[in-house]
Design a protein around this motif. Structure first.
Motif, PDB file in Angstrom:
ATOM      1  N   ILE A   1       8.093   8.795  -0.953  1.00 56.62           N
ATOM      2  CA  ILE A   1       7.990   7.737   0.061  1.00 56.62           C
ATOM      3  C   ILE A   1       7.748   8.354   1.438  1.00 56.62           C
ATOM      4  O   ILE A   1       6.876   7.907   2.194  1.00 56.62           O
ATOM      5  CB  ILE A   1       9.250   6.840   0.064  1.00 56.62           C
ATOM      6  N   ASP A   2       8.506   9.387   1.774  1.00 61.84           N
ATOM      7  CA  ASP A   2       8.329  10.058   3.068  1.00 61.84           C
ATOM      8  C   ASP A   2       6.918  10.625   3.208  1.00 61.84           C
ATOM      9  O   ASP A   2       6.262  10.461   4.234  1.00 61.84           O
ATOM     10  CB  ASP A   2       9.346  11.191   3.239  1.00 61.84           C
ATOM     11  N   TYR A   3       6.427  11.290   2.172  1.00 57.90           N
ATOM     12  CA  TYR A   3       5.100  11.893   2.229  1.00 57.90           C
ATOM     13  C   TYR A   3       4.012  10.825   2.256  1.00 57.90           C
ATOM     14  O   TYR A   3       2.978  10.999   2.904  1.00 57.90           O
ATOM     15  CB  TYR A   3       4.881  12.853   1.059  1.00 57.90           C
TER      16      TYR A   3
ATOM     17  N   ALA B   1       0.833  -1.205   0.000  1.00 59.83           N
ATOM     18  CA  ALA B   1       0.000   0.000   0.000  1.00 59.83           C
ATOM     19  C   ALA B   1       0.867   1.255   0.000  1.00 59.83           C
ATOM     20  O   ALA B   1       0.579   2.215  -0.718  1.00 59.83           O
ATOM     21  CB  ALA B   1      -0.940  -0.002   1.209  1.00 59.83           C
ATOM     22  N   LEU B   2       1.933   1.245   0.778  1.00 59.88           N
ATOM     23  CA  LEU B   2       2.848   2.383   0.815  1.00 59.88           C
ATOM     24  C   LEU B   2       3.481   2.611  -0.556  1.00 59.88           C
ATOM     25  O   LEU B   2       3.581   3.747  -1.016  1.00 59.88           O
ATOM     26  CB  LEU B   2       3.932   2.161   1.870  1.00 59.88           C
ATOM     27  N   MET B   3       3.860   1.540  -1.229  1.00 57.55           N
ATOM     28  CA  MET B   3       4.455   1.654  -2.553  1.00 57.55           C
ATOM     29  C   MET B   3       3.441   2.225  -3.545  1.00 57.55           C
ATOM     30  O   MET B   3       3.771   3.117  -4.337  1.00 57.55           O
ATOM     31  CB  MET B   3       4.956   0.289  -3.037  1.00 57.55           C
ATOM     32  N   CYS B   4       2.207   1.753  -3.502  1.00 59.73           N
ATOM     33  CA  CYS B   4       1.169   2.273  -4.408  1.00 59.73           C
ATOM     34  C   CYS B   4       0.942   3.761  -4.157  1.00 59.73           C
ATOM     35  O   CYS B   4       0.850   4.550  -5.106  1.00 59.73           O
ATOM     36  CB  CYS B   4      -0.142   1.508  -4.212  1.00 59.73           C
ATOM     37  N   MET B   5       0.868   4.135  -2.890  1.00 61.08           N
ATOM     38  CA  MET B   5       0.655   5.545  -2.543  1.00 61.08           C
ATOM     39  C   MET B   5       1.838   6.391  -3.004  1.00 61.08           C
ATOM     40  O   MET B   5       1.656   7.443  -3.617  1.00 61.08           O
ATOM     41  CB  MET B   5       0.452   5.709  -1.039  1.00 61.08           C
ATOM     42  N   ALA B   6       3.044   5.940  -2.727  1.00 63.72           N
ATOM     43  CA  ALA B   6       4.239   6.706  -3.108  1.00 63.72           C
ATOM     44  C   ALA B   6       4.333   6.850  -4.629  1.00 63.72           C
ATOM     45  O   ALA B   6       4.652   7.934  -5.128  1.00 63.72           O
ATOM     46  CB  ALA B   6       5.491   6.036  -2.551  1.00 63.72           C
ATOM     47  N   LEU B   7       4.042   5.784  -5.358  1.00 64.95           N
ATOM     48  CA  LEU B   7       4.072   5.867  -6.823  1.00 64.95           C
ATOM     49  C   LEU B   7       3.051   6.876  -7.335  1.00 64.95           C
ATOM     50  O   LEU B   7       3.343   7.659  -8.242  1.00 64.95           O
ATOM     51  CB  LEU B   7       3.793   4.494  -7.444  1.00 64.95           C
TER      52      LEU B   7
ATOM     53  N   GLN C   1       1.684  17.369  -2.818  1.00 68.02           N
ATOM     54  CA  GLN C   1       1.830  15.914  -2.831  1.00 68.02           C
ATOM     55  C   GLN C   1       0.951  15.267  -1.768  1.00 68.02           C
ATOM     56  O   GLN C   1       0.311  14.242  -2.020  1.00 68.02           O
ATOM     57  CB  GLN C   1       3.288  15.529  -2.631  1.00 68.02           C
ATOM     58  N   VAL C   2       0.902  15.867  -0.591  1.00 69.70           N
ATOM     59  CA  VAL C   2       0.045  15.351   0.474  1.00 69.70           C
ATOM     60  C   VAL C   2      -1.418  15.394   0.034  1.00 69.70           C
ATOM     61  O   VAL C   2      -2.187  14.457   0.269  1.00 69.70           O
ATOM     62  CB  VAL C   2       0.269  16.132   1.791  1.00 69.70           C
ATOM     63  N   ALA C   3      -1.820  16.462  -0.650  1.00 67.24           N
ATOM     64  CA  ALA C   3      -3.197  16.589  -1.129  1.00 67.24           C
ATOM     65  C   ALA C   3      -3.549  15.440  -2.077  1.00 67.24           C
ATOM     66  O   ALA C   3      -4.635  14.856  -1.981  1.00 67.24           O
ATOM     67  CB  ALA C   3      -3.392  17.945  -1.806  1.00 67.24           C
ATOM     68  N   VAL C   4      -2.652  15.098  -2.985  1.00 68.33           N
ATOM     69  CA  VAL C   4      -2.876  13.971  -3.895  1.00 68.33           C
ATOM     70  C   VAL C   4      -3.041  12.686  -3.078  1.00 68.33           C
ATOM     71  O   VAL C   4      -3.935  11.875  -3.358  1.00 68.33           O
ATOM     72  CB  VAL C   4      -1.721  13.861  -4.917  1.00 68.33           C
ATOM     73  N   GLY C   5      -2.227  12.503  -2.068  1.00 70.75           N
ATOM     74  CA  GLY C   5      -2.351  11.327  -1.199  1.00 70.75           C
ATOM     75  C   GLY C   5      -3.660  11.319  -0.425  1.00 70.75           C
ATOM     76  O   GLY C   5      -4.283  10.267  -0.247  1.00 70.75           O
TER      77      GLY C   5
END
Length: 140
Positions: free
Chosen positions: A90-92, A5-11, A25-29
């Motif tokens: 990845i951090d975000y 899930a983290l990888m999908c979100m970061a991508l 970037q946070v808004a997109v997440g």
């Protein structure tokens, strides 16, 4: 499962907003997380990010028929793993998925588009905000 899930979100954050601010970037997440919570969308991060019309009998997405354009634009989805932008994504993604930020900067948005396009669906949603190069909308 969490690592996937983290990888999908970061991508998604990387491909959709890598040249934008942390807030952008946070808004997109947050849009991804808002979709996960909304029963009109799939209920996992990866399912939301990879939501697409697929070729009959396959998992292969039809080009340009995805919720997030980078996923089926015909280009490589591999990030430049040694780049500052990938490390930030990845951090975000960690920050968004951990719930560290309690304020939804998108005001509940489930959709967004780049400022330079005018999708027909935008008329059917409630505009919430603009952050960097994206305009955000809530599906009431």
């Amino acid at each position: 499962m969490i690592a996937e899930a983290l990888m999908c979100m970061a991508l998604n954050m990387y491909h959709e907003a890598k040249n934008q601010s942390m807030l952008g970037q946070v808004a997109v997440g947050q849009v991804v997380m808002n979709r996960v919570k909304d029963k009109r969308f799939p209920n996992t991060v990866c399912e939301v990010v990879k939501q697409a019309i697929t070729y009959k009998g396959t998992d292969k997405p039809v080009i340009h028929k995805c919720q997030f354009s980078w996923y089926c634009d015909g280009k490589s989805d591999e990030p430049k793993v040694d780049s500052k932008q990938w490390r930030r994504a990845i951090d975000y993604a960690h920050i968004v998925m951990s719930g560290t930020i309690v304020l939804d900067v998108t005001e509940g948005a489930t959709h967004y588009h780049a400022t330079y396009v005018r999708p027909s669906w935008a008329k059917t949603k409630t505009r919430t905000t603009r952050i960097d190069r994206h305009i955000f909308y809530r599906w009431e």
